[in-house]
Scaffold this active site. Structure first.
Site, PDB file in Angstrom:
ATOM      1  N   ASP A 482       0.818  -1.221   0.000  1.00 21.52           N
ATOM      2  CA  ASP A 482       0.000   0.000   0.000  1.00 21.52           C
ATOM      3  C   ASP A 482       0.853   1.273   0.000  1.00 21.52           C
ATOM      4  O   ASP A 482       0.569   2.217   0.737  1.00 21.52           O
ATOM      5  CB  ASP A 482      -0.940   0.021   1.206  1.00 21.52           C
ATOM      6  CG  ASP A 482      -1.992  -1.068   1.151  1.00 21.52           C
ATOM      7  OD1 ASP A 482      -1.911  -1.919   0.253  1.00 21.52           O
ATOM      8  OD2 ASP A 482      -2.893  -1.056   2.000  1.00 21.52           O
ATOM      9  N   ASP A 509      -0.564  -4.417  -3.648  1.00 23.54           N
ATOM     10  CA  ASP A 509      -1.550  -3.343  -3.827  1.00 23.54           C
ATOM     11  C   ASP A 509      -0.924  -1.963  -3.641  1.00 23.54           C
ATOM     12  O   ASP A 509      -1.511  -1.074  -3.014  1.00 23.54           O
ATOM     13  CB  ASP A 509      -2.704  -3.507  -2.824  1.00 23.54           C
ATOM     14  CG  ASP A 509      -3.353  -4.875  -2.889  1.00 23.54           C
ATOM     15  OD1 ASP A 509      -3.338  -5.490  -3.975  1.00 23.54           O
ATOM     16  OD2 ASP A 509      -3.862  -5.332  -1.851  1.00 23.54           O
ATOM     17  N   ARG A 571      -5.755  -6.253  -8.919  1.00 23.64           N
ATOM     18  CA  ARG A 571      -6.950  -6.967  -8.491  1.00 23.64           C
ATOM     19  C   ARG A 571      -7.991  -5.941  -8.062  1.00 23.64           C
ATOM     20  O   ARG A 571      -7.655  -4.797  -7.719  1.00 23.64           O
ATOM     21  CB  ARG A 571      -6.629  -7.952  -7.367  1.00 23.64           C
ATOM     22  CG  ARG A 571      -5.939  -7.347  -6.139  1.00 23.64           C
ATOM     23  CD  ARG A 571      -5.607  -8.434  -5.129  1.00 23.64           C
ATOM     24  NE  ARG A 571      -4.986  -7.904  -3.917  1.00 23.64           N
ATOM     25  CZ  ARG A 571      -4.784  -8.612  -2.805  1.00 23.64           C
ATOM     26  NH1 ARG A 571      -5.151  -9.891  -2.752  1.00 23.64           N
ATOM     27  NH2 ARG A 571      -4.210  -8.069  -1.747  1.00 23.64           N
ATOM     28  N   TRP A 573     -10.491  -4.011  -5.773  1.00 21.52           N
ATOM     29  CA  TRP A 573     -10.711  -3.800  -4.344  1.00 21.52           C
ATOM     30  C   TRP A 573     -12.110  -3.231  -4.125  1.00 21.52           C
ATOM     31  O   TRP A 573     -12.461  -2.180  -4.674  1.00 21.52           O
ATOM     32  CB  TRP A 573      -9.651  -2.841  -3.789  1.00 21.52           C
ATOM     33  CG  TRP A 573      -9.767  -2.571  -2.321  1.00 21.52           C
ATOM     34  CD1 TRP A 573     -10.116  -3.454  -1.355  1.00 21.52           C
ATOM     35  CD2 TRP A 573      -9.523  -1.320  -1.661  1.00 21.52           C
ATOM     36  NE1 TRP A 573     -10.111  -2.850  -0.109  1.00 21.52           N
ATOM     37  CE2 TRP A 573      -9.744  -1.533  -0.267  1.00 21.52           C
ATOM     38  CE3 TRP A 573      -9.136  -0.060  -2.098  1.00 21.52           C
ATOM     39  CZ2 TRP A 573      -9.591  -0.514   0.671  1.00 21.52           C
ATOM     40  CZ3 TRP A 573      -8.976   0.950  -1.157  1.00 21.52           C
ATOM     41  CH2 TRP A 573      -9.203   0.724   0.210  1.00 21.52           C
TER      42      TRP A 573
END
Length: 659
Positions: A482, A509, A571, A573
């Site tokens: 993140d 991510d 992906r 979220w």
């Protein structure tokens, strides 16, 4: 999973000279270094038109530093200005907007060790005077407009003493880049043996008496007067009475009031026992351009006279200013254009807050920006590592965070909080909630070492934004999970972020959120976590389903030290299982490494990637081979998914068009 230490990019590349900074410096330069006479053409040597350091006599005998080292405050009302100006301790006082002084013509007393400076070109003091009492020392007054305490019908100023600035028996004062107009007596009165004074780049307009110096039989005052514009004034441009040294150069006198007065309409006057030197000034429409008493001395060289009449006295040897200080002398022919352009308040002066020179921390500088700030304020951060968190609240828009090193790696803002200690948002090293914030030439880092500990909550953000119209240029974002979150205040609110010529690294991510985000001409490094099959995910978009534009990565490079086929492009979220958060990601015209999987998109928390809006367009490199699990955007759709389309919004925002 097994955690390994991050393989950080060891070198972020050579520093770029920011085009915006180059443009700014170019806009601030004109003129020459060294001696020049009236016939000289423009010099090939250019230098900034202003600095934060005084020159001339104010720079001597220990120099003039004003409130440097003291607290920096921003004032918008008379009470605050008066309180800080009169305080015993040093202050840098930033005046934002117009402050109307009551009662009409009242004094604001300025004590020693003060800087009073206008914010951009907005700072004004109306109907009032800045007054320096005897014994006051070390004062800087810059970038202000002081205006309109004129008493109707009192042209000679005999009934009031409402000057713009008045000082008696003071030392070390710098008056710079101000506008003085339409006051009650004089515009600027420097009186009673005041010493080590510089008056530079000011405008004196629409008044009878402009600048008076003296009112004493002692011969003590040392004063430099340069690059000022006297226009629509009648006398005292200046009048210098019993000055030990008065150095006047590159001043512009124009459009003098012509009321038929044969004596008290004049330009420069060397009075009493003053020793005055005038160099490369320009007089246009002036009666008695320069004159001297029989007891005074006046040396003039290199000036230009146009449409003038009356006295042009010159006798005695006066003094050599270069025995006291160095200075740049511009050609007299260049003075009108130069002074018109650069005198008076300037947007760039007072709009830059220096860290750590003015503020010890970046957060302290952010805190000094007034709420509802309408004009851009630059926070110039000197090279160094700043281990602290920074929060730019929504109430403080129009901020530029500018690293001043040669390379973005020279100036680093870093902290090491994981989400386990305060949540994902609380982990962010820097949070930007305000609109219209730009960051340049900086590195943002969260150096929490996910490989060193086992935590439930290893997310560790280097940057989180929720504001709109956020720009990152020549920046680096360092982290693991993140790293960079670009978000908005709520799901259905669209915020836009533009990242250009930058570097982003992470593993899980590490580019995520619901903001419309463009990453252009940048390097994205997918860090290996030591797995042979799954090292992470570059994106995790949560775009609102009503927003056609989520993430665009274009004309960039994705690099990785992870094994071949072990990294996902992204992906979907769905925060809290929100069904209306439907990721939109387009990666186009970007080089992909072997680390990218042949099926680069994957599911998340029970939501299928196939229901998201994941596409590629004309990517290349060893990781870009098209397979059945790699949706490709059509040429027709690609024409509606450009940088401009993502950023335009309803206000035609186009930061990509700047250069």
């Amino acid at each position: 999973m097994t955690h390994l230490h991050s393989k950080r990019l060891s070198g972020l590349g050579p520093g770029r000279v920011l085009a915006t900074v180059v443009g700014l410096l170019a806009a601030l330069v004109l003129g020459a270094s060294g001696e020049a006479d009236a016939s000289a053409g423009p010099s090939p040597v250019a230098a900034p038109r202003w600095t934060d350091q005084p020159h001339g006599f104010a720079s001597l005998a220990g120099g003039t530093t004003g409130g440097a080292g003291g607290k920096v405050v921003t004032v918008t009302d008379q009470a605050s200005l008066a309180r800080y100006a009169a305080a015993e301790e040093p202050y840098v006082i930033r005046v934002s907007g117009a402050i109307a002084v009551e009662p009409f013509g009242s004094d604001i007393v300025v004590a020693s060790d003060k800087t009073i400076i206008g914010v951009g070109d907005t700072g004004e003091i109306v109907h009032g005077e800045l007054h320096l009492n005897p014994g006051t020392s070390n004062v800087i007054i810059r970038n202000l407009t002081i205006r309109d305490s004129y008493v109707e019908g009192d042209w000679d100023g005999k009934t009031t003493d409402f000057d713009a600035i008045q000082m008696d028996a003071v030392d070390h004062v710098w008056i710079d880049h101000n506008r003085f107009t339409h006051m009650g007596d004089g515009l600027l009165d420097i009186r009673k043996d005041s010493r080590y004074i510089t008056v530079s780049y000011n405008q004196f307009t629409n008044h009878n008496k402009a600048l008076g110096i003296g009112w004493t039989t002692n011969v003590l005052t040392e004063i430099t007067i340069d690059h000022n514009w006297f226009t629509g004034t009648k006398q005292r441009n200046p009048s210098a009475d019993n000055c030990a040294y008065a150095h006047l150069y590159n001043n512009y006198l124009s459009a003098q009031v012509a009321d038929g007065d044969p004596t008290w309409t004049y330009g420069n006057w060397s009075r009493g026992r003053t020793r005055m030197v005038i160099e490369n000034s320009y007089y246009d429409g002036v009666q008695h351009p320069y004159q001297a008493d029989a007891t005074a001395e006046l040396v003039q060289r290199g000036s230009i006279l146009r449409n003038t009449a009356g006295r042009t006295d010159a006798w005695g040897t006066a003094f050599d200013p270069r025995e006291f200080y160095d200075y740049r002398l511009d050609p007299a022919a260049a003075v009108p254009a130069l002074v018109k352009r650069f005198s008076g308040p300037q947007k760039q002066i007072g709009a830059t807050l220096h860290v750590p020179a003015d503020y010890p921390t970046v957060q302290a500088a952010v805190d000094a920006v007034p709420d509802g700030n309408a004009a851009p304020v630059t926070i110039a951060v000197a090279p160094g590592t700043y281990r602290a968190k920074v929060f730019v609240p929504a109430s403080k828009p129009n901020i530029v965070l500018q690293g001043t090193g040669q390379d973005r790696s020279d100036t680093v803002i870093v902290y090491d909080t994981p989400a386990a200690y305060g949540g994902s948002t609380g982990s962010a090293t820097v949070r930007i909630a305000a609109n219209d914030v730009t960051a340049r030439n900086l590195t943002f880092s969260n150096d929490f070492d996910e490989a060193a500990v086992e935590l439930n909550g290893e997310q560790a953000l280097a940057m989180k934004t929720t504001g709109d119209r956020i720009v990152f240029e020549d920046t680096a974002f360092l982290g693991n999970q993140d790293t960079l979150m670009t978000d908005s205040p709520k799901l259905t609110t669209v915020s836009r972020v533009y990242v250009r010529d930058s570097y982003i690294e992470g593993d899980v991510d590490f580019v995520y959120g619901r903001a419309t985000t463009v990453i252009e001409r940048s390097v994205i490094k997918a860090l290996s976590r030591g797995s042979a099959t799954n090292n992470g995910y570059i994106t995790a978009a949560s775009t609102w389903t009503g927003n056609p534009y989520g993430f665009l990565v274009t004309d960039s490079r994705i690099v990785s030290d992870a094994p071949a086929g072990s990294f996902h492009l992204g992906r979907p979220w769905h925060p809290g299982g929100e069904p209306e958060a439907v990721a939109q990601v387009l990666i186009r015209n970007t080089k992909l490494p072997t680390a990218i999987k042949a099926s680069p998109w994957t599911d998340m928390s029970g939501f299928s990637w196939r229901d998201a809006r994941f596409t590629e367009y004309r990517n290349y490199g060893p990781g870009a081979e098209v397979t059945a699990d790699r949706p490709q955007m059509s040429d027709a759709d690609a024409r509606a998914h450009t940088v401009a389309d993502y950023l335009r919004g309803s206000d035609d925002w186009a930061p990509h068009a700047r250069h």
